[in-house]
Motif scaffolding. Structure first.
Motif, mmCIF file in Angstrom:
data_model
loop_
_atom_site.group_PDB
_atom_site.id
_atom_site.type_symbol
_atom_site.label_atom_id
_atom_site.label_comp_id
_atom_site.label_asym_id
_atom_site.label_seq_id
_atom_site.Cartn_x
_atom_site.Cartn_y
_atom_site.Cartn_z
ATOM 1 N N MET A 1 33.038 27.222 52.542
ATOM 2 C CA MET A 1 33.012 27.537 53.970
ATOM 3 C C MET A 1 31.953 28.603 54.233
ATOM 4 N N SER A 2 31.522 28.698 55.490
ATOM 5 C CA SER A 2 30.545 29.715 55.863
ATOM 6 C C SER A 2 31.226 31.082 55.922
ATOM 7 N N ASP A 3 30.421 32.143 55.947
ATOM 8 C CA ASP A 3 30.993 33.489 56.023
ATOM 9 C C ASP A 3 31.749 33.696 57.333
ATOM 10 N N LYS A 4 31.262 33.072 58.410
ATOM 11 C CA LYS A 4 31.964 33.180 59.699
ATOM 12 C C LYS A 4 33.362 32.569 59.589
ATOM 13 N N GLU A 5 33.443 31.385 58.970
ATOM 14 C CA GLU A 5 34.748 30.743 58.773
ATOM 15 C C GLU A 5 35.626 31.586 57.845
ATOM 16 N N GLY A 6 34.971 32.237 56.855
ATOM 17 C CA GLY A 6 35.703 33.101 55.933
ATOM 18 C C GLY A 6 36.353 34.272 56.652
ATOM 19 N N VAL A 7 35.616 34.894 57.582
ATOM 20 C CA VAL A 7 36.166 36.013 58.351
ATOM 21 C C VAL A 7 37.330 35.532 59.226
ATOM 22 N N ASP A 8 37.176 34.358 59.839
ATOM 23 C CA ASP A 8 38.260 33.798 60.659
ATOM 24 C C ASP A 8 39.510 33.561 59.816
ATOM 25 N N LEU A 9 39.308 33.062 58.583
ATOM 26 C CA LEU A 9 40.436 32.826 57.679
ATOM 27 C C LEU A 9 41.075 34.149 57.257
ATOM 28 N N TYR B 1 39.269 46.384 26.171
ATOM 29 C CA TYR B 1 40.121 45.362 26.770
ATOM 30 C C TYR B 1 39.883 45.347 28.282
ATOM 31 N N GLU B 2 39.527 44.177 28.807
ATOM 32 C CA GLU B 2 39.306 44.040 30.251
ATOM 33 C C GLU B 2 40.656 44.001 30.969
ATOM 34 N N LEU B 3 40.719 44.643 32.126
ATOM 35 C CA LEU B 3 41.933 44.593 32.937
ATOM 36 C C LEU B 3 41.913 43.350 33.827
ATOM 37 N N GLU B 4 43.095 42.930 34.219
ATOM 38 C CA GLU B 4 43.204 41.741 35.071
ATOM 39 C C GLU B 4 42.543 41.991 36.419
ATOM 40 N N LYS B 5 41.950 40.954 36.992
ATOM 41 C CA LYS B 5 41.359 41.052 38.325
ATOM 42 C C LYS B 5 42.154 40.185 39.290
ATOM 43 N N PRO B 6 42.339 40.638 40.510
ATOM 44 C CA PRO B 6 41.973 41.949 41.059
ATOM 45 C C PRO B 6 42.855 43.058 40.489
ATOM 46 N N PHE B 7 42.352 44.304 40.521
ATOM 47 C CA PHE B 7 43.070 45.433 39.950
ATOM 48 C C PHE B 7 43.084 46.584 40.951
ATOM 49 N N PHE B 8 44.278 47.053 41.285
ATOM 50 C CA PHE B 8 44.419 48.147 42.252
ATOM 51 C C PHE B 8 45.402 49.177 41.729
ATOM 52 N N VAL B 9 45.078 50.437 41.934
ATOM 53 C CA VAL B 9 46.024 51.519 41.669
ATOM 54 C C VAL B 9 46.435 52.110 43.004
ATOM 55 N N ASN C 1 46.724 34.486 46.864
ATOM 56 C CA ASN C 1 46.734 34.578 45.404
ATOM 57 C C ASN C 1 45.512 35.372 44.942
ATOM 58 N N ALA C 2 45.401 35.571 43.641
ATOM 59 C CA ALA C 2 44.334 36.420 43.086
ATOM 60 C C ALA C 2 42.944 35.890 43.438
ATOM 61 N N GLU C 3 42.755 34.560 43.342
ATOM 62 C CA GLU C 3 41.433 33.968 43.613
ATOM 63 C C GLU C 3 41.017 34.189 45.063
ATOM 64 N N GLU C 4 41.975 34.045 45.991
ATOM 65 C CA GLU C 4 41.665 34.243 47.413
ATOM 66 C C GLU C 4 41.314 35.700 47.697
ATOM 67 N N ILE C 5 42.015 36.625 47.062
ATOM 68 C CA ILE C 5 41.733 38.046 47.273
ATOM 69 C C ILE C 5 40.328 38.383 46.783
ATOM 70 N N ILE C 6 39.958 37.858 45.600
ATOM 71 C CA ILE C 6 38.614 38.102 45.059
ATOM 72 C C ILE C 6 37.553 37.506 45.986
ATOM 73 N N TYR C 7 37.839 36.318 46.560
ATOM 74 C CA TYR C 7 36.903 35.708 47.514
ATOM 75 C C TYR C 7 36.710 36.615 48.726
ATOM 76 N N PHE C 8 37.825 37.144 49.276
ATOM 77 C CA PHE C 8 37.728 38.006 50.463
ATOM 78 C C PHE C 8 37.018 39.325 50.134
ATOM 79 N N GLN C 9 37.219 39.842 48.927
ATOM 80 C CA GLN C 9 36.509 41.064 48.520
ATOM 81 C C GLN C 9 34.994 40.835 48.541
#
Length: 319
Positions: free
Chosen positions: A1-9, A140-148, A205-213
């Motif tokens: 999708m385009s970035d405009k559609e991404g922002v709408d989502l 050791y790599e931490l899981e993504k996304p990662f938030f404290v 889910n994790a993949e969607e959060i990484i996409y929005f980031q």
């Protein structure tokens, strides 16, 4: 999708997420918004408030709504770095085996982070910055996304180790959790003294959060917004061309370049969740308090004359 559609989502998902969280959390609209913004901006948050204001419940509810793995670490004076990161043990085959600590999750609740000594705080803060940990020479790599999401009690100072300014700077937001209003507290008491059982459904889910980031990073920013953010941060410093008279009078220390970066990223995210495709100066102002309040240090004169951080920031933003 385009970035405009991404922002709408993103707007659609954010509103769904907000509604889901408020099935459990009563009020605290600004707190919920700022925590979600730090997640979409790929930053960490420090929640400051007196006990009993549902800081832990809020973080648990957000992790359930995001469909991410969640670990809580209760910080105590005897907590060691290995209790967070993990340690090597000798297994049944007489070989060393690394047992991962609670840091290996998507969302980490660092409860009362100021209760543990600097050595243990540093282990967590290093993982926040590097997004990986090193044990016995192995990375050791931490899981993504990662938030404290760390909590801190502002009133009980006995037996605590306040975070130094350099470590506070690792947190994107310093979120003040205040008492609920009278009506909100009535609803809280009604909900928590009955047999009401709320089940939450994961919205992202994790993949969607990484996409929005990544989408937030791609949002275009006008030069005027960059200039305003950098000038605002420059006004908090006692040296340089942008120094404000109020700064010379009331501040001991100003914000560093990380504040300018977070102001722009925060403005992008604030614009996006409100359905705008590019931020303006009002979006910078909207995120200025939680981003700057832990990066500037008042002097004794400011405290004696009742000049709060918020009051100083108001003056700097208006000038």
């Amino acid at each position: 999708m385009s970035d405009k559609e991404g922002v709408d989502l993103l707007v659609k998902k954010y509103n769904e997420l907000n509604s889901e969280i408020h099935k459990v959390i009563v009020g605290q609209n600004d707190v919920v918004q700022q925590v979600l913004m730090s997640i979409f901006s790929n930053g960490h948050s420090l929640l400051v408030g007196v006990p009993g204001l549902a800081k832990t419940l809020l973080i648990q509810t957000i992790s359930d709504s995001l469909g991410l793995s969640f670990k809580r670490i209760q910080f105590t004076p005897d907590l060691m770095p290995s209790d967070i990161v993990g340690s090597e043990i000798l297994d049944e085959t007489r070989n060393f085996k690394f047992i991962k600590g609670p840091i290996f999750a998507n969302i980490i609740l660092a409860d009362e982070i100021n209760r543990t000594p600097p050595k243990t705080q540093a282990a967590l803060l290093e993982a926040m910055q590097e997004k990986n940990v090193t044990a016995a020479g192995t990375r050791y790599e931490l899981e993504k996304p990662f938030f404290v999401l760390a909590t801190q009690n502002p009133i009980e100072q006995e037996g605590t180790y306040p975070l130094p300014e350099a470590q506070l700077d690792r947190f994107m937001f310093n979120i003040w959790v205040d008492y609920p209003t009278y009506e909100e507290e009535i609803n809280i008491v009604k909900n928590t003294t009955s047999d009401l059982d709320v089940s939450l459904k994961p919205i992202l889910n994790a993949e969607e959060i990484i996409y929005f980031q990544k989408l937030i990073r791609r949002i275009p920013v006008p030069d005027g917004v960059y200039e305003y953010a950098v000038k605002l941060v420059g006004k908090t410093r006692k040296t340089g061309d942008l120094t404000h008279p109020l700064t010379e009078k009331y501040l001991d220390w100003g914000a560093g370049p990380r504040a300018s970066q977070y102001l722009v990223i925060g403005a992008k995210c604030h614009a996006a969740i409100n359905g705008k495709y590019s931020p303006d100066i009002e979006d910078v102002k909207a995120v200025a308090y939680p981003i700057l309040r832990h990066r500037i240090v008042r002097n004794y004169r400011a405290e004696a004359e009742g000049f709060t951080i918020e009051k100083i920031l108001d003056e700097l933003m208006q000038s």
